[in-house]
Design an enzyme around this catalytic site. Structure first.
Site, PDB file in Angstrom:
ATOM      1  N   LYS A 174       0.861  -1.181   0.000  1.00 33.61           N
ATOM      2  CA  LYS A 174       0.000   0.000   0.000  1.00 33.61           C
ATOM      3  C   LYS A 174       0.899   1.233   0.000  1.00 33.61           C
ATOM      4  O   LYS A 174       1.425   1.648   1.029  1.00 33.61           O
ATOM      5  CB  LYS A 174      -0.921   0.063   1.211  1.00 33.61           C
ATOM      6  N   GLY A 205      -4.620   3.084  -1.270  1.00 32.82           N
ATOM      7  CA  GLY A 205      -5.534   3.428  -0.196  1.00 32.82           C
ATOM      8  C   GLY A 205      -4.910   4.427   0.744  1.00 32.82           C
ATOM      9  O   GLY A 205      -3.720   4.755   0.626  1.00 32.82           O
ATOM     10  N   VAL A 210      -7.248   1.321   3.857  1.00 29.67           N
ATOM     11  CA  VAL A 210      -6.473   0.116   3.546  1.00 29.67           C
ATOM     12  C   VAL A 210      -5.347  -0.097   4.556  1.00 29.67           C
ATOM     13  O   VAL A 210      -5.042  -1.239   4.932  1.00 29.67           O
ATOM     14  CB  VAL A 210      -5.927   0.186   2.107  1.00 29.67           C
ATOM     15  N   GLU A 249       9.736   2.219  10.633  1.00 30.31           N
ATOM     16  CA  GLU A 249      10.776   3.226  10.393  1.00 30.31           C
ATOM     17  C   GLU A 249      10.051   4.553  10.401  1.00 30.31           C
ATOM     18  O   GLU A 249       9.298   4.863   9.483  1.00 30.31           O
ATOM     19  CB  GLU A 249      11.481   2.953   9.059  1.00 30.31           C
ATOM     20  N   CYS A 282      13.429  11.751   6.838  1.00 27.80           N
ATOM     21  CA  CYS A 282      13.361  11.456   8.261  1.00 27.80           C
ATOM     22  C   CYS A 282      14.735  11.525   8.922  1.00 27.80           C
ATOM     23  O   CYS A 282      14.840  11.739  10.126  1.00 27.80           O
ATOM     24  CB  CYS A 282      12.729  10.083   8.490  1.00 27.80           C
ATOM     25  N   GLU A 382       9.411  17.431  14.599  1.00 27.87           N
ATOM     26  CA  GLU A 382       9.912  17.152  13.258  1.00 27.87           C
ATOM     27  C   GLU A 382       9.161  18.053  12.281  1.00 27.87           C
ATOM     28  O   GLU A 382       7.948  17.931  12.113  1.00 27.87           O
ATOM     29  CB  GLU A 382       9.704  15.678  12.891  1.00 27.87           C
TER      30      GLU A 382
END
Length: 479
Positions: A174, A205, A210, A249, A282, A382
Site C-alpha cells: 500500500k 488506499g 487500507v 521506520e 526522516c 519534526e
C-alpha cells in the site's frame, strides 16, 4: 491528467471493488495530475487472499530462483528509470535531476545490495560444529503488508519488496496515496520480471482505510511501515490483537554536532543535507549544534549557504529544491516557522511565505534559525521541510545531553577531527545510525532507529533478516 484506477492483484490488473476516487495533486501546480481509486475492504481482502494462496509455493521456491527474479527486476527497473523519475517528480515534487539520480537511484542501489547480500547468506546451516545435528533454518515470516511513504517512494518500496521477495514472503503493497504513480509503475516492473501470481500485490488506499485493514487483518503475518510516528502508533495498536510482527521506520530529529575542529566543509555539508528533497527526509540533520568558540562564524556561514539554495519547478533541470508535497505539509511548515519567530529564535535566512517569484505551488523558503534553545518547538518537533535550527553548546557532555533529549533516535551526525571523541560520541548518541565527517554508511549497512524513530532495520542482510523467522530443528544428522 492520467487516470489509473486499477490495482495489481494475483498477477493481473483489476478494477477496484470498493472505495472511492482520489485526485493526486501535483505540488508544483496545485492541480490534479492523476486520478486513482482508493481501495476498500473487499480490495484488501482480495489482495491478502492472493498473497496467502501464493505463499507455500513461493516459500518452497529455491533461494537462487528468487534471487534471479530480483536480478531481472533490477534490470527492468534500471532500463525504465526515466519514466520512474518523471512519475516521482510529478507526484511529490522532486526536481527531475534529484528524481533521476537520488530517488530512482536509491531503488537500484538497494536491490543490488539485497542481491549481493542474499548470495552470501546461509538460509540453512548447522547450529555449531559441536552440535551439527541441530539445524538452523531461516524461512519467510509469511504474508507481509508493506506500507510506504511519499517522500522517498522507490527508496522505501525497494527496501521492503526486495527483502521480502528474497526472504520468500508474499506481500501486499500500500503506497502513499500522495505518491501512487511510481508504485504502479513498479508493479508493472514486477509483472514484467515474471514473479509468480500472488507474490506481489498492490492496493492503493489511505492510512485510515487500507492501512488499518492490512494492519488488523488476521491473514497478515507482518507489517513493515515507514512514515510518521503518529501513524506508527496507530498501526501497532491495530496489529496488537493478531500479535503480528510490526517493523517501523518513523520520524527523526537528527542532531549534527559541529565541533571547533570540524573540517572546513562541515557547515555547508550540513545545510545542504538539511535542504535536500526540500527537507522531507526522516534522517535530515535538522538540529545543527555548534561548539561555542565557532558558533558565530557557523551561523554566518550557514545563512550564506542557505541563501544560495535555489528553489525551482520540479520539471526544470539543475540543482535546486522543489515544493513540499501538499497543502497540509506547507501549512504545517509555515506554522512552525511562525512559531520559531514567536518563541524568540533568530531568523538568519528565509522565513515565512513562498520564495520570491512564486505565487502558486507548495514552495517553502530555505530557512535557518539561530539561537534556538532545547525547549523551543522547532527544536523538538519534526518539521519535515527546509528549516534548520542552530543551537550552541559549551561542552561535549552538554552536546550529548541535548542531542539525546528527544523522543526520536534515527540518525545523528558528528563533525570533528578527533578520533577518540568521535568514538565516544558514537557510543553515547542514542540513535540507530551515527554518521561522521560526511562519510556515508557502507552499501547494505542497516537503516533504522530506536526510541520513537521505530524498530527493525532495512537494507542488505539486516533488511532480509527482518522478513525471516528462525527455526531450530534437532536430530537433523542422518542416523
Amino acid at each position: 491528467m492520467i487516470e489509473k484506477r486499477q490495482f495489481y492483484i494475483d498477477g493481473a490488473w483489476v478494477d477496484a471493488l470498493a472505495g472511492r476516487d482520489h485526485a493526486v495533486i501535483d505540488p508544483a501546480t496545485e492541480e490534479p495530475c492523476a486520478m486513482i481509486a482508493l481501495g476498500g475492504q473487499a480490495d484488501t481482502d482480495a489482495a491478502v487472499a492472493a498473497a496467502k494462496r501464493a505463499l507455500p509455493g513461493w516459500m518452497a521456491t529455491p533461494v537462487a530462483e528468487r534471487i534471479a527474479l530480483v536480478e531481472k527486476l533490477l534490470a527492468i527497473y534500471s532500463e525504465r528509470g526515466e519514466e520512474m523519475a518523471q512519475a516521482i517528480s510529478s507526484e511529490m515534487g522532486a526536481p527531475i535531476a534529484l528524481a533521476r539520480a537520488n530517488q530512482v537511484g536509491a531503488g537500484a542501489f538497494h536491490l543490488k545490495n539485497f542481491i549481493e547480500a542474499a548470495k552470501r547468506f546461509e538460509f540453512e546451516k548447522p547450529f555449531s560444529e559441536a552440535f551439527p545435528d541441530t539445524r538452523m533454518i531461516h524461512e519467510a515470516v509469511g504474508v507481509c503488508a508493506l506500507i510506504t511513504p511519499w517522500n522517498w517512494p522507490m527508496n522505501q518500496v525497494t527496501l521492503k519488496v526486495g527483502a521480502a521477495a528474497i526472504a520468500g514472503c508474499t506481500m501486499v503493497l500500500k503506497p502513499s496515496e500522495e505518491s501512487p504513480l511510481s508504485a504502479m509503475l513498479f508493479a508493472e516492473y514486477m509483472d514484467a520480471a515474471g514473479f509468480p501470481k500472488g507474490v506481489f500485490n498492490l492496493v492503493n488506499g489511505d492510512g485510515a482505510g487500507v492501512g488499518t485493514q492490512l494492519s488488523s487483518h488476521e491473514d497478515i503475518d507482518m507489517v513493515s511501515f515507514t512514515g510518521s510516528t503518529r501513524a506508527g502508533r496507530a498501526i501497532s495498536k491495530a496489529a496488537a490483537d493478531t500479535l503480528k510482527r510490526v517493523h517501523l521506520e518513523l520520524g527523526g530529529k537528527g542532531a549534527n554536532l559541529i565541533f571547533a575542529d570540524a573540517d572546513e566543509t562541515a557547515v555547508k555539508r550540513g545545510v545542504m543535507h538539511m535542504m535536500q528533497n526540500s527537507g522531507q527526509s526522516c534522517n535530515a540533520p535538522s538540529r545543527m549544534m555548534v561548539e561555542a568558540p565557532i558558533y558565530d562564524s557557523v551561523v554566518e556561514r550557514a545563512a550564506e549557504v542557505a541563501a544560495t539554495v535555489k528553489v525551482g519547478a520540479p520539471s526544470e533541470d539543475g540543482k535546486h529544491i522543489g515544493p513540499v508535497v501538499n497543502a497540509t505539509q506547507y501549512e504545517k511548515i509555515q506554522g512552525l516557522i511562525e512559531t520559531g519567530i514567536k518563541e524568540g529564535a533568530r531568523l538568519v535566512a528565509g522565513g515565512p511565505g513562498r520564495p520570491e517569484g512564486f505565487n502558486k505551488g507548495f514552495y517553502v523558503r530555505p530557512t535557518v534559525f539561530a539561537d534556538v534553545t532545547p525547549d523551543m518547538t522547532i527544536a523538538r518537533e519534526e518539521i519535515f521541510g527546509p528549516v534548520l535550527s542552530i543551537m550552541k553548546f559549551e561542552s561535549e557532555e552538554e552536546a550529548v545531553a541535548v542531542a539525546n533529549d528527544t523522543p526520536y533516535g534515527l540518525t545523528n551526525y558528528v563533525q570533528s577531527q578527533d578520533a577518540e571523541r568521535r568514538h565516544r560520541l558514537a557510543r553515547q548518541l542514542r540513535s540507530g545510525m551515527v554518521e561522521m565527517n560526511g562519510k556515508s554508511r557502507a552499501p547494505g549497512a542497516p537503516f533504522g532507529g530506536m526510541k520513537q524513530s521505530g524498530n527493525g532495520r532495512e537494507g542488505g542482510i539486516h533488511g532480509i533478516h527482518d522478513f525471516l523467522e528462525i527455526k531450530a530443528v534437532s536430530g537433523w544428522a542422518a542416523e
